[in-house]
Design an enzyme around this catalytic site. Structure first.
Site, PDB file in Angstrom:
ATOM      1  N   CYS A  87     -61.622  21.198   4.452  1.00  0.00           N
ATOM      2  CA  CYS A  87     -62.748  20.311   4.130  1.00  0.00           C
ATOM      3  C   CYS A  87     -63.555  19.976   5.382  1.00  0.00           C
ATOM      4  O   CYS A  87     -63.003  19.914   6.478  1.00  0.00           O
ATOM      5  CB  CYS A  87     -62.234  19.002   3.553  1.00  0.00           C
ATOM      6  SG  CYS A  87     -61.251  19.218   2.074  1.00  0.00           S
ATOM      7  N   ARG A 141     -65.843  26.552   8.007  1.00  0.00           N
ATOM      8  CA  ARG A 141     -64.503  26.002   7.809  1.00  0.00           C
ATOM      9  C   ARG A 141     -63.911  26.441   6.470  1.00  0.00           C
ATOM     10  O   ARG A 141     -62.719  26.340   6.261  1.00  0.00           O
ATOM     11  CB  ARG A 141     -64.555  24.470   7.855  1.00  0.00           C
ATOM     12  CG  ARG A 141     -64.879  23.930   9.225  1.00  0.00           C
ATOM     13  CD  ARG A 141     -65.116  22.443   9.172  1.00  0.00           C
ATOM     14  NE  ARG A 141     -63.921  21.695   8.838  1.00  0.00           N
ATOM     15  CZ  ARG A 141     -62.984  21.332   9.703  1.00  0.00           C
ATOM     16  NH1 ARG A 141     -63.119  21.635  10.957  1.00  0.00           N
ATOM     17  NH2 ARG A 141     -61.927  20.636   9.326  1.00  0.00           N
ATOM     18  N   TRP A 191     -62.407  22.060   0.338  1.00  0.00           N
ATOM     19  CA  TRP A 191     -61.521  23.222   0.222  1.00  0.00           C
ATOM     20  C   TRP A 191     -60.345  22.712  -0.597  1.00  0.00           C
ATOM     21  O   TRP A 191     -59.538  21.916  -0.109  1.00  0.00           O
ATOM     22  CB  TRP A 191     -61.101  23.656   1.618  1.00  0.00           C
ATOM     23  CG  TRP A 191     -60.405  24.967   1.706  1.00  0.00           C
ATOM     24  CD1 TRP A 191     -60.983  26.202   1.712  1.00  0.00           C
ATOM     25  CD2 TRP A 191     -58.999  25.186   1.833  1.00  0.00           C
ATOM     26  NE1 TRP A 191     -60.024  27.176   1.836  1.00  0.00           N
ATOM     27  CE2 TRP A 191     -58.793  26.579   1.905  1.00  0.00           C
ATOM     28  CE3 TRP A 191     -57.883  24.356   1.883  1.00  0.00           C
ATOM     29  CZ2 TRP A 191     -57.541  27.156   2.026  1.00  0.00           C
ATOM     30  CZ3 TRP A 191     -56.626  24.928   2.013  1.00  0.00           C
ATOM     31  CH2 TRP A 191     -56.471  26.309   2.085  1.00  0.00           C
ATOM     32  N   ASN A 201     -60.781  14.477   4.485  1.00  0.00           N
ATOM     33  CA  ASN A 201     -60.225  15.777   4.845  1.00  0.00           C
ATOM     34  C   ASN A 201     -58.756  15.536   5.160  1.00  0.00           C
ATOM     35  O   ASN A 201     -58.431  14.627   5.908  1.00  0.00           O
ATOM     36  CB  ASN A 201     -60.966  16.314   6.078  1.00  0.00           C
ATOM     37  CG  ASN A 201     -60.297  17.548   6.679  1.00  0.00           C
ATOM     38  OD1 ASN A 201     -59.529  18.226   6.004  1.00  0.00           O
ATOM     39  ND2 ASN A 201     -60.590  17.822   7.933  1.00  0.00           N
ATOM     40  N   GLY A 202     -57.872  16.341   4.559  1.00  0.00           N
ATOM     41  CA  GLY A 202     -56.442  16.164   4.812  1.00  0.00           C
ATOM     42  C   GLY A 202     -55.678  16.113   3.501  1.00  0.00           C
ATOM     43  O   GLY A 202     -56.207  16.468   2.451  1.00  0.00           O
ATOM     44  N   GLU A 221     -53.247  42.218  15.784  1.00  0.00           N
ATOM     45  CA  GLU A 221     -54.553  41.570  15.714  1.00  0.00           C
ATOM     46  C   GLU A 221     -55.578  42.486  15.036  1.00  0.00           C
ATOM     47  O   GLU A 221     -56.401  42.032  14.239  1.00  0.00           O
ATOM     48  CB  GLU A 221     -55.010  41.154  17.127  1.00  0.00           C
ATOM     49  CG  GLU A 221     -56.385  40.523  17.211  1.00  0.00           C
ATOM     50  CD  GLU A 221     -56.543  39.226  16.400  1.00  0.00           C
ATOM     51  OE1 GLU A 221     -55.570  38.725  15.821  1.00  0.00           O
ATOM     52  OE2 GLU A 221     -57.691  38.749  16.318  1.00  0.00           O
ATOM     53  N   LYS A 245     -57.588  41.366  11.679  1.00  0.00           N
ATOM     54  CA  LYS A 245     -59.062  41.362  11.656  1.00  0.00           C
ATOM     55  C   LYS A 245     -59.554  42.167  10.468  1.00  0.00           C
ATOM     56  O   LYS A 245     -60.413  41.751   9.721  1.00  0.00           O
ATOM     57  CB  LYS A 245     -59.557  41.991  12.940  1.00  0.00           C
ATOM     58  CG  LYS A 245     -60.496  41.404  13.889  1.00  0.00           C
ATOM     59  CD  LYS A 245     -60.628  39.982  14.194  1.00  0.00           C
ATOM     60  CE  LYS A 245     -59.738  38.989  13.575  1.00  0.00           C
ATOM     61  NZ  LYS A 245     -59.447  37.791  14.263  1.00  0.00           N
ATOM     62  N   GLU A 289     -58.580  40.522   6.890  1.00  0.00           N
ATOM     63  CA  GLU A 289     -59.150  39.225   6.524  1.00  0.00           C
ATOM     64  C   GLU A 289     -60.631  39.304   6.184  1.00  0.00           C
ATOM     65  O   GLU A 289     -61.112  38.522   5.377  1.00  0.00           O
ATOM     66  CB  GLU A 289     -58.881  38.160   7.593  1.00  0.00           C
ATOM     67  CG  GLU A 289     -59.625  38.337   8.891  1.00  0.00           C
ATOM     68  CD  GLU A 289     -59.324  37.231   9.895  1.00  0.00           C
ATOM     69  OE1 GLU A 289     -59.091  36.086   9.494  1.00  0.00           O
ATOM     70  OE2 GLU A 289     -59.326  37.524  11.101  1.00  0.00           O
ATOM     71  N   HIS A 341     -38.121  53.150   9.029  1.00  0.00           N
ATOM     72  CA  HIS A 341     -37.076  52.339   8.392  1.00  0.00           C
ATOM     73  C   HIS A 341     -37.552  51.757   7.068  1.00  0.00           C
ATOM     74  O   HIS A 341     -37.086  50.686   6.668  1.00  0.00           O
ATOM     75  CB  HIS A 341     -36.617  51.248   9.366  1.00  0.00           C
ATOM     76  CG  HIS A 341     -36.025  51.822  10.606  1.00  0.00           C
ATOM     77  ND1 HIS A 341     -34.762  52.352  10.654  1.00  0.00           N
ATOM     78  CD2 HIS A 341     -36.570  52.038  11.839  1.00  0.00           C
ATOM     79  CE1 HIS A 341     -34.524  52.833  11.865  1.00  0.00           C
ATOM     80  NE2 HIS A 341     -35.621  52.653  12.601  1.00  0.00           N
ATOM     81  N   LYS A 401     -61.656  28.076   8.721  1.00  0.00           N
ATOM     82  CA  LYS A 401     -61.636  28.296  10.170  1.00  0.00           C
ATOM     83  C   LYS A 401     -60.560  27.459  10.843  1.00  0.00           C
ATOM     84  O   LYS A 401     -59.841  27.918  11.703  1.00  0.00           O
ATOM     85  CB  LYS A 401     -63.010  27.948  10.737  1.00  0.00           C
ATOM     86  CG  LYS A 401     -63.122  28.105  12.243  1.00  0.00           C
ATOM     87  CD  LYS A 401     -63.258  29.546  12.633  1.00  0.00           C
ATOM     88  CE  LYS A 401     -63.382  29.744  14.121  1.00  0.00           C
ATOM     89  NZ  LYS A 401     -63.005  31.120  14.481  1.00  0.00           N
TER      90      LYS A 401
HETATM   91  C1  F6R Z   1     -57.976  34.895  12.341  1.00  0.00           C
HETATM   92  C2  F6R Z   1     -58.023  33.517  12.798  1.00  0.00           C
HETATM   93  C3  F6R Z   1     -56.828  32.677  12.546  1.00  0.00           C
HETATM   94  C4  F6R Z   1     -56.630  31.653  13.677  1.00  0.00           C
HETATM   95  C5  F6R Z   1     -55.497  30.688  13.300  1.00  0.00           C
HETATM   96  C6  F6R Z   1     -55.219  29.694  14.404  1.00  0.00           C
HETATM   97  O1  F6R Z   1     -59.142  35.580  12.661  1.00  0.00           O
HETATM   98  O2  F6R Z   1     -58.999  33.054  13.327  1.00  0.00           O
HETATM   99  O3  F6R Z   1     -55.685  33.435  12.341  1.00  0.00           O
HETATM  100  O4  F6R Z   1     -56.331  32.340  14.854  1.00  0.00           O
HETATM  101  O5  F6R Z   1     -55.844  30.000  12.124  1.00  0.00           O
HETATM  102  O6  F6R Z   1     -56.334  28.910  14.651  1.00  0.00           O
HETATM  103  P1  F6R Z   1     -56.447  28.082  15.989  1.00  0.00           P
HETATM  104  O7  F6R Z   1     -56.545  29.061  17.109  1.00  0.00           O
HETATM  105  O8  F6R Z   1     -57.678  27.258  15.832  1.00  0.00           O
HETATM  106  O9  F6R Z   1     -55.198  27.261  16.090  1.00  0.00           O
END
Ligand code: F6R
Length: 622
Positions: free
Chosen positions: A2, A27, A76, A112-113, A495, A499, A502, A518, A617
Site C-alpha cells: 500500500c 509499490r 495492495w 499501510n501494514g 539474479e 529478473k 518477474e 540430480h 516494490k
Molecule cells: C526483484 C526485487 C526484489 C527486492 C526484494 C528486497 O527485482 O527488487 O526481489 O530485491 O524485495 O527489497 P529490498 O532490497 O528493498 O529489501
C-alpha cells in the site's frame, strides 16, 4: 504494498495527492482512493478499483474534489479482495455501500501494514454498537480511534496513542478528524512513512519519490510516534502524548531522478544509470585510492574480531549476498552464511559479538529484513546494513550503515540498486581482506583499480544492447528458461533468472550447473533455453559440459562470457561477450546483459515492465 499520501496547505489537495500516488505506483496496488476536506465541510471520499487513472477519471483529475487537506491511498490487498468497498480511505461512520461521497464521519483514514489482532478488536467494537461495511483491518483501526476519541472525549493524538497500544502488527496510518479541518494525524509502527514540509504546506508519503517534486525537507516519523501535521508545521508525540523533537532531514536526490527522462520505462532508464550508481557508490567508499569506511563506524578492531559473517536479505538483495559470499570468503577468508531474511528471522542460529550480520536492502523497509536485523541485534551480533534509502528503518536500527548511492529506484524490478549493492559488497570484501592482512597492499591497490574501471565497462555493455534486443525477440515465446553457472556464476544466474521471470512471466529457474543432473535435467526438452554464465576460469569447462548435456536433450544454448578469454561459439547457439575484469567482480558486468534480456523480453511480450503483476516494490508485510 500500500502507498499513503497526504497534503495540507493552500493549494487544492486532490491533484497533488493523485500526482504523489502516481509516483508510488511502483509499490504495486489494485485499488486507490482519496479523501479531501474543504474547510469544515464533510470529507469527500472517492475510490476506484484497478489502475490509478480510473480514480483520476472519476475525480476529473482531482478537480472535482475541492479542498486543501486530504489523504490518498493505493491498496495492495491483504485483508479482503481488491474491491471498491475494501479500498481506502475508510471511515468511522455507519455507512452502507463503499463509504464513498460526502461521508458523515468523525474519522477518515488510510493505512499501510497489517493489524494482526483485528478480529478481536472488531468483536469488541461490534459489542459497542459499531457496524462494518468492509473486510479490512483498516476499517477496524479507524473505528477504534473513533471509539476512544468519543468515549474519553480526548483529542486526536490521545485517541490515536490509545489505539496504538491496543493494536498488534505493523502500520502507517494517516487520519483526518472532522473537528480538525486542515490537519492530518499520522502514526507509525514498522511501516514506512515520511512527512515533508515547506513554508506553507506539508506532505505525507510512504516513500520519498512521492513528494520529491514538492519538497526535500523531510521528517522520518519513528516507530510508536504520532505526528500532528498542519500546513508547514509538524509536531511529534510519543505514546504518552508528550511532544518529542524530531530532526528535519534534507533529501539530496534529484527530482528528475524519479522521472522517466525520455526513456520508455523506468527499468531501462535505471539500467542506463548503473554506471553512475556504481561510480557514486564506489567514490563514497574509496577516497584518493584508499578505502574509507569511516562513515559506517566499522572500526579495524571490529573487523579483526569477526569470526563469521551472516548475510540476510530478500530477493535480489539476497542474490547480492550470494555473490558477496564467494568474494568475501575468497579474499578475506571469513566463513560466510547467506540466509533468506524470512528464514533467518525464525532460525535459532548461534550468533555472537564476533558474528557480523549484514542486512542488504534497497528500500531499508523490507519487513523480513528488518525482522532479521532485530533478531541479530537481540542475539548480540554486530550488524551492518547496506541500504539505499537514507533514514529508512533498517538504516536507523543497524549498528553500522553503508549507504549505496543509486538514487531513487522506481521500477519494481531492481537493477541499479542491485548493482550498487554489489559494488558496495565488493569494496567491503576488499577492505575486510586488507585489514585482516589476507591481501597485500599491492593486491588491494590492484583490486581497487579493477573496481574503478567497472562503470565504464558497464557503459560498454550498454552500447551493445541492440543484439540483446534482437535475441529477446527470437525467444519471446519460450516457455522455460534455465540459468546455470557454478560459484559466482551461480549467484549471477539466480539474479538473471529472477529478473527474467518477474517481468516476462516466463517460467525460469536458476541452477548450480552441477546440480542439474540430480533431477532438473528431466525438464529439458526441444528448444528449452539454457543460459550458461561462464565468467570463472576454473569452472568454465565444467559448466560448458553441463550445457552440452542439455544440448544433447534438445536445449537451445546461450552463453555469457568474457571477451576473448574463452571460446564458446562452437558449442552454444548465441554468445554474449562482456569485458574482462578481476573474476571476483564479474557479477557487476555479467548481470547487465541479463537485465537487458529480461527487459526486452517483457517489452516484446507487451507487459507492464515497470509494474509487473502481483508484485510490490517495497514489501513491508511479512
Ligand atoms: C526483484 C526485487 C526484489 C527486492 C526484494 C528486497 O527485482 O527488487 O526481489 O530485491 O524485495 O527489497 P529490498 O532490497 O528493498 O529489501
Amino acid at each position: 504494498m500500500c502507498g499513503i499520501v497526504g497534503y495540507t496547505g493552500r493549494k487544492q489537495a486532490a491533484p497533488i495527492l493523485l500526482d504523489s500516488l502516481s509516483r508510488l505506483e511502483y509499490r504495486g496496488y489494485d485499488s486507490a482512493g482519496l479523501a479531501v476536506r474543504n474547510g469544515t465541510a464533510l470529507a469527500e471520499v472517492v475510490k476506484a478499483t484497478g489502475k490509478l487513472h480510473h480514480l483520476a477519471d472519476k475525480t476529473d483529475q482531482g478537480r472535482a474534489l475541492a479542498g486543501c487537506c486530504g489523504i490518498g491511498h493505493t491498496r495492495w490487498a491483504t485483508h479482503g479482495d481488491p474491491s471498491l468497498v475494501n479500498a481506502h480511505p475508510h471511515v468511522s461512520g455507519n455507512c452502507s455501500g463503499s463509504g464513498s461521497g460526502a461521508v458523515e464521519s468523525d474519522v477518515v483514514g488510510v493505512h499501510n501494514g497489517i493489524i494482526e489482532n483485528y478480529t478481536e478488536l472488531k468483536e469488541k467494537l461490534l459489542r459497542r454498537g459499531y457496524t462494518f461495511y468492509s473486510e479490512t483491518d483498516t476499517e477496524v483501526a479507524v473505528k477504534l480511534v473513533d471509539y476512544y476519541y468519543k468515549k474519553y472525549k480526548i483529542g486526536p493524538v490521545d485517541a490515536i496513542t490509545r489505539t496504538m497500544v491496543r493494536i498488534r502488527g505493523s502500520y502507517a496510518l494517516a487520519l483526518m478528524f472532522k473537528d480538525f479541518p486542515d490537519e492530518i494525524f499520522a502514526a507509525r509502527k514498522d511501516s514506512p512513512l515520511i512527512i515533508g514540509t515547506d513554508e506553507e504546506e506539508s506532505f505525507l508519503a510512504s516513500d520519498v519519490p512521492a513528494i520529491l517534486k514538492y519538497t526535500r525537507q523531510v521528517y522520518y516519523i519513528d516507530n510508536h510516534q504520532v505526528a500532528r501535521v498542519s500546513p508547514g508545521k509538524v509536531v511529534f508525540y510519543d505514546l504518552n502524548g508528550d511532544e518529542v523533537p524530531m530532526p528535519l532531514t534534507e533529501i539530496t536526490w534529484d527530482a528528475e531522478a524519479a522521472e522517466k527522462g525520455g526513456y520508455e520505462h523506468f527499468m531501462l532508464k535505471e539500467i542506463h544509470e548503473e554506471p553512475a550508481a556504481v561510480r557514486d557508490t564506489l567514490n563514497s567508499m574509496v577516497k584518493d585510492g584508499k578505502i574509507d569506511l569511516s562513515q559506517t563506524g566499522l572500526t579495524e578492531d571490529v573487523i579483526r574480531s569477526i569470526e563469521q559473517i551472516d548475510i540476510a536479505a530478500c530477493g535480489s538483495a539476497w542474490h547480492v549476498g550470494m555473490a558477496a559470499q564467494y568474494v568475501i570468503e575468497d579474499l578475506a577468508e571469513i566463513p560466510v552464511r547467506v540466509e533468506l531474511a524470512s528464514e533467518f528471522r525464525y532460525r535459532k542460529l548461534p550468533l555472537s559479538r564476533n558474528t557480523l550480520v549484514i542486512v542488504i536492502s534497497q528500500s531499508g523497509e523490507t519487513a523480513d529484513s528488518l525482522a532479521a536485523l532485530r533478531v541479530a541485534k537481540e542475539r548480540g551480533a554486530v550488524t551492518l546494513a547496506i541500504v539505499n534509502v537514507i533514514g529508512s528503518t533498517i538504516a536507523r536500527e543497524a549498528d553500522h550503515v553503508l549507504y549505496t548511492l543509486a538514487g531513487p529506484e522506481i521500477a519494481v524490478a531492481t537493477t541499479k540498486a542491485y548493482s550498487a549493492q554489489l559494488i558496495a559488497a565488493d569494496v567491503l570484501a576488499v577492505h575486510l581482506a586488507a585489514v585482516r592482512g589476507t591481501v597485500s597492499p599491492e593486491r588491494e591497490a590492484g583490486l581497487l583499480e579493477e573496481l574503478a574501471a567497472i562503470p565504464d565497462k558497464i557503459s560498454r555493455i550498454l552500447e551493445e544492447k541492440d543484439r540483446l534486443q534482437w535475441f529477446s525477440s527470437k525467444m519471446a515465446n519460450t516457455h522455460d528458461i534455465f540459468f546455470i553457472g557454478r560459484g559466482l556464476d551461480y549467484a549471477i544466474s539466480l539474479e538473471g533468472s529472477l529478473k527474467m521471470k518477474e517481468i516476462s512471466y516466463i517460467h525460469s529457474e536458476a541452477y548450480a550447473a552441477g546440480e542439474l543432473k540430480h533431477g532438473t535435467i528431466s525438464l529439458i526438452e526441444n528448444n528449452t533455453l539454457v543460459i550458461g554464465v561462464l565468467t570463472q576460469k576454473e569452472l568454465y569447462e565444467k559448466t560448458v559440459s553441463n550445457m552440452m548435456e542439455c544440448k544433447s536433450r534438445g536445449a537451445f544454448l546461450a552463453g555469457i562470457t568474457t571477451n576473448g578469454n574463452f571460446s564458446v561459439e562452437d558449442s552454444v547457439n548465441f554468445t554474449v561477450y562482456i569485458p574482462k575484469t578481476d573474476e571476483h567482480f564479474m557479477a557487476s558486468l555479467a548481470i547487465v546483459p541479463l537485465q537487458l534480456l529480461a527487459y526486452y523480453t517483457s517489452v516484446n511480450r507487451g507487459l507492464d515492465v515497470d509494474k509487473p503483476r502481483n508484485l510490490a516494490k517495497s514489501v513491508t508485510v511479512e
